[in-house]
Design a protein around this motif. Structure first.
Motif, PDB file in Angstrom:
ATOM      1  N   GLY A   1       4.378  -2.218   0.678  1.00  0.00           N
ATOM      2  CA  GLY A   1       3.665  -1.771  -0.513  1.00  0.00           C
ATOM      3  C   GLY A   1       4.530  -1.186  -1.602  1.00  0.00           C
TER       4      GLY A   1
ATOM      5  N   ALA B   1       3.776 -12.000  -2.140  1.00  0.00           N
ATOM      6  CA  ALA B   1       3.025 -10.891  -2.737  1.00  0.00           C
ATOM      7  C   ALA B   1       1.528 -11.170  -2.715  1.00  0.00           C
ATOM      8  N   ARG B   2       1.149 -12.408  -3.020  1.00  0.00           N
ATOM      9  CA  ARG B   2      -0.278 -12.761  -3.033  1.00  0.00           C
ATOM     10  C   ARG B   2      -0.889 -12.635  -1.643  1.00  0.00           C
TER      11      ARG B   2
ATOM     12  N   ASP C   1      -1.153  -8.943  -0.544  1.00  0.00           N
ATOM     13  CA  ASP C   1      -2.272  -8.288  -1.232  1.00  0.00           C
ATOM     14  C   ASP C   1      -3.605  -8.742  -0.656  1.00  0.00           C
TER      15      ASP C   1
ATOM     16  N   ARG D   1      -4.148  -6.990   2.655  1.00  0.00           N
ATOM     17  CA  ARG D   1      -4.515  -5.595   2.491  1.00  0.00           C
ATOM     18  C   ARG D   1      -5.957  -5.453   2.016  1.00  0.00           C
ATOM     19  N   THR D   2      -6.366  -6.334   1.111  1.00  0.00           N
ATOM     20  CA  THR D   2      -7.739  -6.270   0.609  1.00  0.00           C
ATOM     21  C   THR D   2      -8.747  -6.507   1.728  1.00  0.00           C
TER      22      THR D   2
END
Length: 329
Positions: A45, A316-317, A320, A323-324
């Motif tokens: 992160g 990165a995508r 993310d 994590r979402t």
């Protein structure tokens, strides 16, 4: 905080490098494998340029003095946390008092030579000329401008908001973007200013031969051993500016590739330059391993940089997205 326990020499604090200081005679420094550093930071992160520990001699051991999250990227070093195996190229939560150990990289075609310990919040040493990277020759940046020693305690920044404690991993770029010739790692290069001054036989040998990374190699430069490279006529140059990736050829005919801690000037003739997009590949070649050089065009070098960036953006995508979904479950 992170306490260094091992006596493994040459472990240093590195980020993506000290840009804009060449005019003062200060080199770039920074991670030998920037893709590994960026990916490790994304997994925990952090901003892409957060500082981490670069380990290049093993075993390496450290203890965490606070809860947090880490990711070990780069060389596959059979990492363990309190003796339990860790997945490479993956984030994992850590608790205060836990002990990390990195062993010698596993043998293999792309085992790697350097590992990165990225921690949520990043290593929070003082900035020097805009970077936390260590440059040993000038004792600049990092932790007191030197390699890490047992007993050193490194500060860690505040953990990023929204970072997930759930483990998350990715495929290493060496597997996602392999590049080999005849079973050897391949490095793409552009002919440099004095390329035409080398004999036709030397030019052919450079493209067709294998070059071994010798024990005299370090973060300043990789000294290679392979087919001899000689100019058509004796060649003397005045010192001039150089950057990481430049392949110089001293009088002995064995090339030297300038690496991340390269000095900003030199006077040996240049036969080629490693494209920026492949410097991470070269940075992970172990001592004693051989490489092949591939001739690239300027357009191919630009496209290779775009391929790297697309890989980073996809990491990165996906991180993310993970994590979402973890936050919603």
């Amino acid at each position: 905080m992170i306490e260094i326990l091992s006596g493994a020499p040459l472990a240093t604090v590195q980020d993506l490098g000290r840009l804009g200081a060449l005019r003062w005679g200060v080199g770039y420094s920074g991670a030998m494998d920037p893709l590994a550093l960026i990916c490790g930071n994304l997994l925990v992160g952090n901003d892409r340029d957060a500082a981490a520990v670069e380990a290049q001699l093993f075993p390496f051991e450290a203890r965490f003095n606070a809860d947090g999250a880490i990711a070990v990227t780069g060389a596959d070093c059979a990492a363990t946390l309190d003796g339990a195996p860790l997945l490479p190229w993956a984030s994992t939560p850590v608790r205060a008092g836990q002990r990390l150990r990195l062993d010698h990289p596993k043998p293999g075609a792309w085992s790697g030579a350097r590992a990165y310990v990225c921690v949520a919040g990043g290593i929070d040493t003082a900035l020097a000329l805009g970077s936390r990277s260590t440059q040993l020759r000038g004792a600049i940046g990092g932790h007191e401008g030197r390699a890490l020693r047992p007993g050193d305690v490194l500060p860690v920044g505040a953990a990023p908001a929204g970072a997930s404690s759930e483990p998350c991993g990715v495929m290493p770029p060496a597997l996602a973007m392999p590049l080999e010739v005849d079973g050897l790692p391949a490095i793409r290069v552009l002919p440099a200013a004095e390329y035409a001054c080398f004999s036709p036989a030397s030019q052919e040998a450079f493209w067709s031969g294998a070059y071994k990374v010798t024990p005299q190699s370090d973060r300043y430069g990789f000294r290679l051993f392979g087919p001899e490279l000689l100019p058509s006529v004796p060649l003397e140059l005045r010192s001039h500016g150089i950057v990481p990736g430049v392949i110089q050829v001293p009088h002995g005919g064995q090339p030297i590739v300038q690496m991340r801690d390269a000095q900003p000037s030199g006077g040996y003739p240049k036969i080629a330059t490693v494209i920026e997009a492949d410097l991470w590949r070269l940075g992970q070649i172990p001592i004693g391993r051989s490489v092949r050089f591939l001739r690239a065009t300027w357009a191919e070098a630009i496209e290779a940089a775009r391929v790297n960036e697309r890989w980073i953006d996809e990491v990165a995508r996906l991180v993310d997205l993970f994590r979402t979904r973890s936050a919603r479950s």
